[in-house]
Scaffold this active site. Structure first.
Site, PDB file in Angstrom:
ATOM      1  N   ASP A 115      38.784  18.932  40.421  1.00  0.00           N
ATOM      2  CA  ASP A 115      37.614  18.066  40.235  1.00  0.00           C
ATOM      3  C   ASP A 115      37.689  17.396  38.862  1.00  0.00           C
ATOM      4  OD1 ASP A 115      34.354  17.991  41.316  1.00  0.00           O
ATOM      5  OD2 ASP A 115      34.860  17.312  39.307  1.00  0.00           O
ATOM      6  N   ASP A 146      34.566  17.877  36.507  1.00  0.00           N
ATOM      7  CA  ASP A 146      34.492  19.223  35.922  1.00  0.00           C
ATOM      8  C   ASP A 146      35.552  19.414  34.850  1.00  0.00           C
ATOM      9  OD1 ASP A 146      32.325  20.081  37.377  1.00  0.00           O
ATOM     10  OD2 ASP A 146      33.525  20.996  38.978  1.00  0.00           O
ATOM     11  N   ARG A 185      25.841  11.233  47.733  1.00  0.00           N
ATOM     12  CA  ARG A 185      25.979  11.165  49.190  1.00  0.00           C
ATOM     13  C   ARG A 185      24.714  11.725  49.831  1.00  0.00           C
ATOM     14  NH1 ARG A 185      30.320  10.330  52.441  1.00  0.00           N
ATOM     15  NH2 ARG A 185      31.678  10.263  50.631  1.00  0.00           N
ATOM     16  N   THR A 237      22.606  11.423  56.161  1.00  0.00           N
ATOM     17  CA  THR A 237      23.411  10.334  56.754  1.00  0.00           C
ATOM     18  C   THR A 237      24.864  10.375  56.269  1.00  0.00           C
ATOM     19  OG1 THR A 237      22.968   8.843  54.924  1.00  0.00           O
ATOM     20  CG2 THR A 237      21.355   8.850  56.725  1.00  0.00           C
TER      21      THR A 237
HETATM   22  N1  URA Z   1      37.223  14.006  43.348  1.00  0.00           N
HETATM   23  C1  URA Z   1      37.877  14.778  42.456  1.00  0.00           C
HETATM   24  O1  URA Z   1      37.436  14.944  41.323  1.00  0.00           O
HETATM   25  N2  URA Z   1      39.021  15.384  42.859  1.00  0.00           N
HETATM   26  C2  URA Z   1      39.545  15.230  44.094  1.00  0.00           C
HETATM   27  O2  URA Z   1      40.597  15.795  44.383  1.00  0.00           O
HETATM   28  C3  URA Z   1      38.833  14.410  45.006  1.00  0.00           C
HETATM   29  C4  URA Z   1      37.687  13.818  44.603  1.00  0.00           C
END
Ligand code: URA
Length: 209
Positions: free
Chosen positions: A200, A203, A104, A108
C-alpha cells in the site's frame, strides 16, 4: 500499447527496487518516491513549448529559450499521490497544484469525489495527474473524469507502478490521455494489489497501518 510510456531508465529501475523492498522504511521510501517522480517528470515535460528570449551573458547579447505557453498543473490523487508532488515541483516550481480525493461508495462501489480543488484556470493548463499505483484504474478514471468535467482537456497520468488491468481500463475510458509509468507489473491479485508491486503506497509513504 497506445499512449503508454514505460520509463525504464536505470536510475528509475534502481529506485523502484528500493521502494518495492519491504524493508525500506518510510523516510527512504518517501525520498525515493520523490526522486523517481523527478526523474519521470524530466520525460513527462519533454514536449513543453519553448519561446526565444533575448538575454545578455557576461560575454554578449544572445537569444535563448525558456518555457512558454501552456502552464502546468499537478494533480495528486489523495493521499498517496501527495508523495509525487515535490519531485515534480522541483522541476517546475511555477506549476500550480490541485488536489482530488475519492472514496469508493460501499454500496455502489463507484468512486465518489469528496474533495476537489483545482487551479482556477484549469482549462488553460496541461494537467499531470499523479498516483503512485495504477491498480484497477478506478480512481484514475474517476479523477480524470472529474477534472474533464471542470473543463480541462490536456491531461497526462503519471504512476510509478501499474498493473496491465489498470492501464487497459484507463486507455478504454480516456484514450487520449498519455500514461507514463516507471514499471508495468505482472497483474492484480484477488485483493486488487499490484503483483509484485510494493504494497500500500499510502501506508508506506506515511508510516500508517
Ligand atoms: N494501491 C496501492 O497502494 N497498492 C496496490 O498494490 C494497489 C493499489
Amino acid at each position: 500499447m497506445e499512449n503508454v510510456f514505460v520509463m525504464d531508465h536505470p536510475l528509475i529501475q534502481h529506485k523502484i527496487s528500493i521502494i518495492r523492498d519491504k524493508n525500506t522504511g518510510s523516510k527512504e521510501f518517501r525520498e525515493a518516491v520523490k526522486e523517481i517522480s523527478m526523474l519521470m517528470g524530466y520525460e513527462v515535460t519533454r514536449n513543453l513549448p519553448l519561446e526565444e528570449v533575448e538575454i545578455e551573458t557576461p560575454v554578449c547579447k544572445t537569444k535563448s529559450k525558456v518555457i512558454a505557453g501552456r502552464k502546468l498543473g499537478i494533480v495528486p490523487i489523495l493521499r498517496a499521490g501527495l508523495g509525487m508532488v515535490d519531485g515534480l515541483l522541483s522541476l517546475v516550481p511555477a506549476a500550480k497544484v490541485g488536489h482530488i480525493g475519492l472514496y469508493r461508495d460501499p454500496d455502489t462501489l463507484e468512486p465518489v469525489e469528496y474533495y476537489c480543488k483545482l487551479p482556477v484556470d484549469v482549462q488553460e493548463r496541461e494537467l499531470i495527474v499523479v498516483d503512485p499505483m495504477l491498480a484497477t484504474g478506478g480512481s484514475a478514471i474517476a479523477a480524470i473524469k472529474f477534472i474533464k468535467d471542470r473543463g480541462a482537456s490536456n491531461i497526462k497520468l503519471v504512476c510509478l507502478i501499474a498493473a496491465p488491468e489498470g492501464v487497459k481500463a484507463v486507455q478504454e475510458a480516456h484514450p487520449e490521455v498519455e500514461i507514463y509509468l516507471g514499471s508495468l507489473d505482472e497483474k492484480l491479485n484477488d485483493h486488487a494489489y499490484i503483483v509484485p508491486g510494493l504494497g500500500d503506497a499510502g501506508d508506506r509513504l506515511f508510516g500508517t497501518k
